[in-house]
Design a protein around this motif. Sequence first.
Motif, PDB file in Angstrom:
ATOM      1  N   LEU A  21      17.893 -24.299 -19.071  1.00  0.00           N
ATOM      2  CA  LEU A  21      17.925 -22.846 -18.877  1.00  0.00           C
ATOM      3  C   LEU A  21      19.287 -22.382 -18.367  1.00  0.00           C
ATOM      4  O   LEU A  21      19.436 -21.234 -17.948  1.00  0.00           O
ATOM      5  N   LEU A  23      20.781 -23.531 -15.715  1.00  0.00           N
ATOM      6  CA  LEU A  23      20.819 -23.555 -14.252  1.00  0.00           C
ATOM      7  C   LEU A  23      21.463 -24.849 -13.777  1.00  0.00           C
ATOM      8  O   LEU A  23      21.386 -25.884 -14.456  1.00  0.00           O
ATOM      9  N   ASP A  38      14.098 -21.111  -8.219  1.00  0.00           N
ATOM     10  CA  ASP A  38      14.729 -20.708  -9.475  1.00  0.00           C
ATOM     11  C   ASP A  38      13.759 -19.943 -10.370  1.00  0.00           C
ATOM     12  O   ASP A  38      14.128 -18.953 -11.002  1.00  0.00           O
ATOM     13  N   ARG A  42      14.102 -16.023 -11.625  1.00  0.00           N
ATOM     14  CA  ARG A  42      14.092 -15.657 -13.051  1.00  0.00           C
ATOM     15  C   ARG A  42      12.994 -14.639 -13.350  1.00  0.00           C
ATOM     16  O   ARG A  42      13.146 -13.778 -14.215  1.00  0.00           O
ATOM     17  N   ALA A  72      10.180 -16.156 -17.956  1.00  0.00           N
ATOM     18  CA  ALA A  72      10.946 -17.069 -17.112  1.00  0.00           C
ATOM     19  C   ALA A  72      10.714 -18.525 -17.490  1.00  0.00           C
ATOM     20  O   ALA A  72      11.617 -19.358 -17.359  1.00  0.00           O
ATOM     21  N   SER A  74       9.920 -19.428 -20.534  1.00  0.00           N
ATOM     22  CA  SER A  74      10.214 -19.542 -21.974  1.00  0.00           C
ATOM     23  C   SER A  74       9.001 -20.031 -22.757  1.00  0.00           C
ATOM     24  O   SER A  74       9.090 -20.922 -23.612  1.00  0.00           O
TER      25      SER A  74
END
Length: 278
Positions: A21, A23, A38, A42, A72, A74
């Motif tokens: 992602l 990150l 995280d 998101r 967030a 996906s």
Amino acid sequence: MGTPLGDFIRAKRDSIQPESLGLPDHGRRRSPGLRRLDLAARAGISVEYLTRMEQGRDRNPSVAVLNALADALSLDASERDHLRYLAKITGGECSAHTRPAPPRRDVRPSVLETLRLLEPGIALVTNRLGDILAHTSGYQSLASGTGLLDIDAPNLTRYVFTDPRARTFFADWDEVADEQAFDLWLGPSVENSEWFTSELAPVAGPDFTRRFNRHVVPQRGTLRLNHPSGCALHLHRETFELPADTQQLVVLLPADERTAEAVEQLLRRPHGRLRAIS
């Protein structure tokens, strides 16, 4: 105590690598996957709220929160549907305090007539619990010698997890086991699923329980079978939903020429006739 919704969110979070992602990788951690911090960032929610959802202490997230979490994480279309479904049952629309009766096993006459029109093809009517409610003679030929249809009320899910022959019959047993476990979340009703799961878990063991709680949305690719006759079969599955009955009509079609020839040989053997199982 967690909830199916919280379990699904946590399982998806654990399966995501932060770098996928964009990150930063925070190095070795006690838990795999994406950090709560995280994911919360998101999705635009607090870490505290996400923690309450995962732990089952918040059971009624808004549609906006669900959509934000889906983005967030996906999630694909099938996973988004599953997220919404779990939010619905987690929100209290099912009752776990009564022991429901098994689902109905009758098949409408018009559906049986449709099966007759598919003869001598390979087709069956089932529900999400895995109950085989009716089938063509072609399906009987396919299942001959596997043990699947040897009992009065055959159930594909129970067969997959409790009959050793299933691990030989299904070339991709792991994928089929994931499919059958996942489908239990989809009905025929939440109550029926709870009834069936409680009946199956003690005999199927931890392998079933683990798959059931993973919430992995299956891809349902080509079905590969090792028929007892020695044929290796590759079959496409066409599934037609019968929403009024909470049942499915499944038609199996050869995926290649070699399978088509093998199926033709199987169907030439003496077999029974269309059967409705009640």
